[in-house]
Enzyme design. Structure first.
Site, mmCIF file in Angstrom:
data_model
loop_
_atom_site.group_PDB
_atom_site.id
_atom_site.type_symbol
_atom_site.label_atom_id
_atom_site.label_comp_id
_atom_site.label_asym_id
_atom_site.label_seq_id
_atom_site.Cartn_x
_atom_site.Cartn_y
_atom_site.Cartn_z
ATOM 1 N N GLU A 260 0.838 -1.208 0.000
ATOM 2 C CA GLU A 260 0.000 0.000 0.000
ATOM 3 C C GLU A 260 0.870 1.256 0.000
ATOM 4 O O GLU A 260 0.544 2.255 -0.651
ATOM 5 C CB GLU A 260 -0.937 0.004 1.216
ATOM 6 C CG GLU A 260 -1.988 -1.091 1.200
ATOM 7 C CD GLU A 260 -2.899 -1.000 -0.012
ATOM 8 O OE1 GLU A 260 -3.434 0.081 -0.288
ATOM 9 O OE2 GLU A 260 -3.069 -2.026 -0.698
ATOM 10 N N TRP A 263 1.989 1.673 -3.564
ATOM 11 C CA TRP A 263 0.937 2.282 -4.403
ATOM 12 C C TRP A 263 0.895 3.803 -4.188
ATOM 13 O O TRP A 263 0.756 4.575 -5.135
ATOM 14 C CB TRP A 263 -0.434 1.691 -4.040
ATOM 15 C CG TRP A 263 -0.849 0.514 -4.856
ATOM 16 C CD1 TRP A 263 -0.935 -0.785 -4.445
ATOM 17 C CD2 TRP A 263 -1.263 0.513 -6.239
ATOM 18 N NE1 TRP A 263 -1.370 -1.582 -5.480
ATOM 19 C CE2 TRP A 263 -1.587 -0.817 -6.587
ATOM 20 C CE3 TRP A 263 -1.391 1.509 -7.214
ATOM 21 C CZ2 TRP A 263 -2.033 -1.176 -7.865
ATOM 22 C CZ3 TRP A 263 -1.831 1.151 -8.482
ATOM 23 C CH2 TRP A 263 -2.142 -0.170 -8.798
ATOM 24 N N TRP A 291 -20.199 11.844 -20.824
ATOM 25 C CA TRP A 291 -20.795 11.606 -19.510
ATOM 26 C C TRP A 291 -22.245 12.080 -19.476
ATOM 27 O O TRP A 291 -22.583 13.101 -20.090
ATOM 28 C CB TRP A 291 -19.991 12.329 -18.425
ATOM 29 C CG TRP A 291 -18.541 11.962 -18.369
ATOM 30 C CD1 TRP A 291 -17.479 12.728 -18.747
ATOM 31 C CD2 TRP A 291 -17.983 10.719 -17.909
ATOM 32 N NE1 TRP A 291 -16.301 12.057 -18.554
ATOM 33 C CE2 TRP A 291 -16.569 10.813 -18.041
ATOM 34 C CE3 TRP A 291 -18.527 9.541 -17.395
ATOM 35 C CZ2 TRP A 291 -15.716 9.783 -17.667
ATOM 36 C CZ3 TRP A 291 -17.671 8.510 -17.028
ATOM 37 C CH2 TRP A 291 -16.287 8.635 -17.171
ATOM 38 N N ASN A 326 -11.357 0.983 1.882
ATOM 39 C CA ASN A 326 -10.734 1.046 0.552
ATOM 40 C C ASN A 326 -11.450 0.195 -0.492
ATOM 41 O O ASN A 326 -11.617 0.607 -1.635
ATOM 42 C CB ASN A 326 -9.260 0.649 0.636
ATOM 43 C CG ASN A 326 -8.522 0.992 -0.641
ATOM 44 O OD1 ASN A 326 -8.559 2.135 -1.090
ATOM 45 N ND2 ASN A 326 -7.891 0.009 -1.256
ATOM 46 N N TRP A 344 -15.776 11.169 -13.606
ATOM 47 C CA TRP A 344 -14.981 10.802 -12.426
ATOM 48 C C TRP A 344 -14.511 12.017 -11.640
ATOM 49 O O TRP A 344 -14.304 11.959 -10.424
ATOM 50 C CB TRP A 344 -13.774 9.936 -12.834
ATOM 51 C CG TRP A 344 -12.834 10.567 -13.816
ATOM 52 C CD1 TRP A 344 -12.876 10.461 -15.176
ATOM 53 C CD2 TRP A 344 -11.704 11.405 -13.521
ATOM 54 N NE1 TRP A 344 -11.850 11.181 -15.748
ATOM 55 C CE2 TRP A 344 -11.110 11.763 -14.753
ATOM 56 C CE3 TRP A 344 -11.131 11.872 -12.347
ATOM 57 C CZ2 TRP A 344 -9.982 12.583 -14.841
ATOM 58 C CZ3 TRP A 344 -10.003 12.694 -12.429
ATOM 59 C CH2 TRP A 344 -9.447 13.029 -13.662
ATOM 60 N N TRP A 367 -9.577 7.297 -8.606
ATOM 61 C CA TRP A 367 -10.735 7.613 -9.443
ATOM 62 C C TRP A 367 -10.466 7.310 -10.916
ATOM 63 O O TRP A 367 -11.331 6.789 -11.618
ATOM 64 C CB TRP A 367 -11.147 9.083 -9.240
ATOM 65 C CG TRP A 367 -12.075 9.181 -8.078
ATOM 66 C CD1 TRP A 367 -11.758 9.522 -6.792
ATOM 67 C CD2 TRP A 367 -13.468 8.870 -8.075
ATOM 68 N NE1 TRP A 367 -12.868 9.444 -5.996
ATOM 69 C CE2 TRP A 367 -13.938 9.059 -6.759
ATOM 70 C CE3 TRP A 367 -14.372 8.468 -9.058
ATOM 71 C CZ2 TRP A 367 -15.268 8.841 -6.393
ATOM 72 C CZ3 TRP A 367 -15.704 8.248 -8.703
ATOM 73 C CH2 TRP A 367 -16.141 8.436 -7.387
#
Length: 437
Positions: A260, A263, A291, A326, A344, A367
């Protein structure tokens, strides 16, 4: 200390701690008395709509705690409210500043602020010295063999892990040099009210996490109904804990938790090398998606009224606590972008307002991953089925019952959109945008 005695400044930003702090360590060893400074930056605060923002309260509480620590060494932190350049002009008129030490920040606003401040300090004859602190590897430290930045996580993580050794995880022993803090009388921290904010009743997670939790992290991290995650995000975000220390702690115990951290640094590296991703699709062709951006549906998503219990539970947890599990973040993001076909960026902005651990690079990365538009993102045809995600990760409805107790009642709204129809509509919309004409 007289006004004419030369001093250096440690400028606190995303490193709100005295221990194991890179720039503070170098400042304390500089040979000059060190005055800590923190600026409540109006360029950031003026954009916050919620005047009971829990993050501002968190910083305020943390500064009070640091003041108590500094008082033990006969010192204090000067805390000001304003635009950085104005505050530094004011400080320069009060103090004989020879150098300013601070830690790197990687977000677009921070970079432009620091470039301006570098020019200002140069003109003023003040050394501006910056250091790596909030990450283990930054900028160009983990690159492909051809010298280009990675855009795919797995090879990046392999190189990151291979490079991770004790040298990079060593602490900066600041405590050996605390005698170098400048003697200062207690400085008043501006009240939240004087800055237009309010105190909150927020209960923040502790700065520690049990070793047992880290050991079981890989098994429990995806189950929102159990306390299986560390909740350290806010502390990493504001630097109240050291990333080096936590990498050292987790390395022998939990590869999943260390992953993590990796990331987190991957997304920081992406924002550094590809700053356009902060405001538009990392993959430009995804800017062509049409969208729907239905405002009523967006409001229902924000308020946890979509008729999909796992989605509603996540949004209510976020709205109530400033935190969202998460796994559920991925589910609600996929739902907004794929089921409702809402940009997004709308979801990203809502999370930015609400998340205690909001971090631009990780939020943006998450996102864009969900929307398919990011680097190494989920393919656009991967559309989470909220019912299947519930079966897999909250089969006993423990998490859902906590946040949506009425989900089995007649009063609970029907699904805002049919899953099968939404999936087909999403695939057609994406395909139309991404197929070369």
């Amino acid at each position: 200390m007289g006004n004419n005695s030369p001093v250096c400044i440690h400028w606190f930003r995303r490193d709100l701690r005295l221990n194991d702090n890179a720039a503070l360590y170098h400042a304390l060893r500089s040979g000059l008395p060190v005055i800590p400074v923190f600026i409540f930056d109006r360029s950031i605060l003026d954009k916050l709509e919620d005047k009971a923002d829990k993050r501002v309260d968190f910083i305020h509480r943390r500064l009070k705690h640091m003041q108590k620590e500094l008082k033990k060494y006969g010192s204090a932190c000067i805390v000001r409210y304003g635009h950085p350049e104005e505050v530094w002009k004011q400080l320069q008129s009060e103090l004989n500043i020879k150098a300013v030490y601070t830690n790197h920040d990687y977000e677009p606003y921070a970079r432009s602020r620091d470039e301006k401040m570098q020019q200002y300090f140069e003109k003023s004859g003040i050394n501006f010295l910056t250091y790596k602190d909030q990450v283990i590897f930054e900028k160009d430290e983990v690159l492909k063999d051809d010298g280009k930045p990675y855009t795919v996580y797995t090879p990046y993580s392999r190189k990151w892990m291979a490079k991770l050794n004790d040298f990079y995880l060593r602490s900066y022993p600041t405590e050996k040099y605390f005698h170098a803090f400048s003697p200062l009388i207690q400085n008043e921290i501006p009240s939240l009210e004087s800055m237009g904010f309010e105190q909150t009743d927020a209960v923040f997670p502790p700065e520690t996490t049990p070793a047992a939790l880290l050991k079981s992290y890989s098994e429990t991290r995806d189950i929102p109904g159990v306390e299986g995650t560390s909740r350290l995000g806010i502390h990493l975000r504001f630097g109240t804990i050291s990333v080096r220390e936590w990498a050292r702690i987790s390395k022998p115990i939990s590869f999943s938790w260390l992953n993590e951290l990796c990331w987190r640094e991957f997304y920081m590296m992406i924002i550094w090398h590809f700053p356009h991703a902060a405001g538009s699709a990392f993959k430009p062709q995804y800017n062509s998606i049409q969208w729907r951006n239905n405002e009523e549906e967006f409001q229902a998503w924000c308020e946890g009224r979509t008729g999909y219990p796992i989605v509603d539970a996540g949004m209510r947890e976020l709205n109530t606590t400033g935190y969202m599990h998460n796994r559920v973040r991925m589910i609600v993001a996929s739902f907004l972008t794929k089921h409702l076909l809402i940009d997004w960026r709308w979801g990203e902005a809502y999370f930015a307002k609400k998340l205690l651990d909001f971090d631009l690079s990780a939020n943006n990365g998450g996102w864009q991953w969900a929307a398919g538009s990011g680097c190494d993102a989920a393919p656009y045809f991967r559309i989470f089925n909220p019912y299947e995600q519930t079966k897999k990760f909250d089969a006993s409805f423990k998490y859902i019952r906590r946040w949506v107790p009425e989900f089995e009642d007649f009063g609970y709204p029907p699904p805002i959109v049919d899953h099968k129809m939404a999936r087909e509509r999403c695939l057609a919309t994406y395909k139309s945008a991404l197929t070369p004409s």
